[in-house]
Scaffold this active site. Sequence first.
Site, PDB file in Angstrom:
ATOM      1  N   ASP A 100      -8.785  -0.928 -10.347  1.00 29.62           N
ATOM      2  CA  ASP A 100      -9.587  -1.503  -9.262  1.00 29.62           C
ATOM      3  C   ASP A 100     -10.821  -0.640  -9.048  1.00 29.62           C
ATOM      4  OD1 ASP A 100     -10.682  -2.638  -7.003  1.00 29.62           O
ATOM      5  OD2 ASP A 100      -9.016  -2.154  -5.680  1.00 29.62           O
ATOM      6  N   LYS A 135     -13.586  -8.015  -7.759  1.00 35.95           N
ATOM      7  CA  LYS A 135     -13.974  -8.425  -6.412  1.00 35.95           C
ATOM      8  C   LYS A 135     -15.427  -8.868  -6.414  1.00 35.95           C
ATOM      9  CE  LYS A 135     -10.685  -5.162  -4.388  1.00 35.95           C
ATOM     10  NZ  LYS A 135     -10.444  -4.067  -3.420  1.00 35.95           N
ATOM     11  N   LYS A 188       0.839  -1.195   0.000  1.00 37.12           N
ATOM     12  CA  LYS A 188       0.000   0.000   0.000  1.00 37.12           C
ATOM     13  C   LYS A 188       0.880   1.253   0.000  1.00 37.12           C
ATOM     14  CE  LYS A 188      -4.137  -1.861   0.175  1.00 37.12           C
ATOM     15  NZ  LYS A 188      -5.206  -1.598  -0.815  1.00 37.12           N
ATOM     16  N   GLU A 220      -1.423  -0.566  -9.009  1.00 38.06           N
ATOM     17  CA  GLU A 220      -2.885  -0.644  -8.952  1.00 38.06           C
ATOM     18  C   GLU A 220      -3.498   0.710  -8.630  1.00 38.06           C
ATOM     19  OE1 GLU A 220      -6.121  -3.019  -6.139  1.00 38.06           O
ATOM     20  OE2 GLU A 220      -4.229  -4.004  -6.674  1.00 38.06           O
ATOM     21  N   ASP A 264      -0.216  -0.465  -4.581  1.00 35.12           N
ATOM     22  CA  ASP A 264      -1.625  -0.088  -4.666  1.00 35.12           C
ATOM     23  C   ASP A 264      -1.805   1.266  -3.994  1.00 35.12           C
ATOM     24  OD1 ASP A 264      -4.352   0.124  -4.777  1.00 35.12           O
ATOM     25  OD2 ASP A 264      -4.771  -1.552  -3.437  1.00 35.12           O
TER      26      ASP A 264
END
Length: 335
Positions: free
Chosen positions: A194, A218, A110, A166, A140
């Site tokens: 995403d 997801k 992250k 991401e 991400d």
Amino acid sequence: MNFTLPPVEELIANAHVVRLPMRVKFRGVTEREALLIHGPAGWGEFSAFLEYGPAEASRWLAAGIEAAYTDFPTPLRTSIPVNATLPAVRANQIAGVLANYDAPHTIKIKVAEKGQHLDDDIARVAETRRLFPDAALRVDANTGWGIDEAVSALLKLSEFDLQYAEQPVPGIVGLARVRERLRSHGVELKIAADEAVRKHSDPLEVARLGAADLMVIKAQPLGGIQAVLDIAAQSGLDVVVSSALDTSVGLAQAAALASAVPQLPYACGLATGSLFAEDVTATPLLATAGQLPVRRVAPDEDKLRTLSVTTERRTWWEQRVRECYEQLMAPESHN
């Protein structure tokens, strides 16, 4: 939706609301609330993040109902390769966090955390690369950068041999611009979409505009397994199946999705069960040797009892179910 909605009062009568403590802060939270639905096919999960309104959260409810009321698809694989997830911790905390994963062959890091700086991101990625020289690393940003900021950051971070980045910026057009500008600098870093997929009214626009090289999909945010399989098939892009910080019940649905995707070239973001200090079952869905098994999960009665929320929070979730159910019953939701 490819199933008939059960009565809303039936859903509520068969629901349990739990609150799970987390080992570290993730996505700004240290506790995660979820509503679990018991149905004829097993258990489903509805755990849309608390700030989401009924329109967005209704897709999560549809996924939870699908899991509780329909069978999972026939699996094409019995286990799923998974990545470790590293929150935006300090460099000296990395080894401790990743010790919760038994075989971190792929690590999602992250970055762009509020209150932090690019130097923090670089230090985090550099230390992870030092500790795991052979691992596949991906970052991400969760839309945390602007376009100029993202290009500058990714030019520096790409030096650590990243697998992909991401959602560095918000939106589909923003992704396309970042990807184009990186290419103009001679950097072929892949871009993954995403939020641009799950928060957009037309997730397939990512593919049409050439905004990304792959899609992160997801089960909960996109309305369930069948809805996601349809999106993946139409996009023509490679996909990475990820969790939405689910309990083991929701992870079971996500793993079932990953097991049904025809091609799975990347490790999936389904090892997030290790981020929880407690789960709804004594046998949580955790990875072994970097692989997550594909199986149904039923919560334990004692866990449902000890992790249950207050009456006030239960009432809040019941009202949320009703509001989201109204969205699902609207004619446009069946188009």
